[in-house]
Every structure is written in C-alpha cells, then in structure tokens.
Motif scaffolding. Structure first.
Motif, PDB file in Angstrom:
ATOM      1  N   ALA A  20      10.697   3.316  -3.253  1.00 46.24           N
ATOM      2  CA  ALA A  20       9.732   3.302  -2.150  1.00 46.24           C
ATOM      3  C   ALA A  20      10.444   3.513  -0.815  1.00 46.24           C
ATOM      4  CB  ALA A  20       8.973   1.975  -2.147  1.00 46.24           C
ATOM      5  N   LEU A  37       2.350  10.094  -6.135  1.00 43.88           N
ATOM      6  CA  LEU A  37       2.976   8.888  -6.653  1.00 43.88           C
ATOM      7  C   LEU A  37       2.921   8.940  -8.169  1.00 43.88           C
ATOM      8  CD1 LEU A  37       1.177   6.282  -4.355  1.00 43.88           C
ATOM      9  CD2 LEU A  37       3.437   7.303  -4.011  1.00 43.88           C
ATOM     10  N   HIS A  41       1.072   2.166 -12.183  1.00 44.46           N
ATOM     11  CA  HIS A  41       0.379   1.814 -10.943  1.00 44.46           C
ATOM     12  C   HIS A  41       0.838   0.475 -10.390  1.00 44.46           C
ATOM     13  CE1 HIS A  41      -2.255  -0.091 -13.962  1.00 44.46           C
ATOM     14  NE2 HIS A  41      -2.559  -0.935 -13.002  1.00 44.46           N
ATOM     15  N   TRP A  44       2.921   0.787  -7.197  1.00 38.54           N
ATOM     16  CA  TRP A  44       2.296   1.199  -5.951  1.00 38.54           C
ATOM     17  C   TRP A  44       1.675  -0.013  -5.277  1.00 38.54           C
ATOM     18  CZ3 TRP A  44      -1.198   4.448  -9.458  1.00 38.54           C
ATOM     19  CH2 TRP A  44      -0.447   5.395 -10.148  1.00 38.54           C
ATOM     20  N   VAL A  49       1.696   1.470  -0.232  1.00 32.91           N
ATOM     21  CA  VAL A  49       0.688   2.509   0.025  1.00 32.91           C
ATOM     22  C   VAL A  49       0.240   2.459   1.488  1.00 32.91           C
ATOM     23  CG1 VAL A  49      -1.625   3.340  -0.568  1.00 32.91           C
ATOM     24  CG2 VAL A  49      -0.072   2.595  -2.378  1.00 32.91           C
ATOM     25  N   ALA A  65      -2.179   9.684  -6.884  1.00 32.63           N
ATOM     26  CA  ALA A  65      -1.374   8.957  -7.856  1.00 32.63           C
ATOM     27  C   ALA A  65      -1.513   9.638  -9.205  1.00 32.63           C
ATOM     28  CB  ALA A  65      -1.824   7.505  -7.934  1.00 32.63           C
ATOM     29  N   HIS A  80      -6.639   0.418  -4.629  1.00 29.18           N
ATOM     30  CA  HIS A  80      -5.691   1.243  -3.887  1.00 29.18           C
ATOM     31  C   HIS A  80      -6.448   2.115  -2.880  1.00 29.18           C
ATOM     32  CE1 HIS A  80      -2.377   0.096  -6.493  1.00 29.18           C
ATOM     33  NE2 HIS A  80      -3.188   0.269  -7.510  1.00 29.18           N
TER      34      HIS A  80
END
Length: 109
Positions: A20, A37, A41, A44, A49, A65, A80
């Motif tokens: 990241a 991405l 998940h 993230w 994000v 994503a 998200h």
C-alpha cells in the motif's frame, strides 16, 4: 498475466505496487487515470482506499478492485465506498480495453 495483457493494449506506463505504501508513493509522483487493486479484499482497508481516493481526487482517477473467482465471498460495494467497481478474474482483453478507455475518458471530461 493481466499486467502483460494490459501493457500490450495501452500506451503509457504501467506500475505494479507490492504494498500500500509503495502504491501511494508512486501515485503521489504521477496521478494515474486507472488504479486496479488486486489480491484479497481484506488487503483493501478502508483507510488505504480513502488515502488512495484522496490522492487521486484532482484527476478523478477510476479505482477498481480485481477479485478472484474462487474467493469464498466477494466484497460488498457498501464496504468499500471509495472503489468505483469490482471485476472478477479472469478478465477478457475486451473488458480490460474498455475499462482503460473509460478511465481515460473520465479524466478528460
């Protein structure tokens, strides 16, 4: 494989980040029109994000994503809100091409 396919379809540079921090550092140098991405998940985090979204805000970058088809559960959009959309691997070249064209068009408008 997806990166190779993408690099064959678009002009310009493609960057693969392995963390990241690496992603954000690179994006701060040159804001892209598209961020994809990948991985689970769970990687993230909302903070990551949000940081990405804030960094790319001036250009209106598209953030999507990429999830794997064998994931036991796919993330919900509500979890998200900074992500513009979700794709499931494998992605056809046509879908990838349209995604890139759409992201470029969005930044031009």
């Amino acid at each position: 494989m997806m990166v190779q396919s993408l690099s064959n379809q678009v002009e310009g540079s493609i960057f693969v980040a392995h963390s990241a921090d690496q992603a954000v550092a690179r994006i701060e140098q040159s804001i892209p029109y598209l961020v994809i991405l990948s991985g689970t998940h769970h990687n993230w985090s909302p903070a990551f994000v949000d940081r990405l979204r804030e960094t790319v805000k001036p250009l209106g970058t598209t953030i999507v994503a990429l999830t794997e088809s064998h994931e036991p559960s796919w993330p919900l959009q509500e979890e998200h809100p900074g992500i513009d959309g979700f794709l499931v691997e494998p992605i056809s070249n046509e879908v990838l091409h349209l995604l890139v064209k759409s992201a470029v068009a969005k930044t031009i408008l």
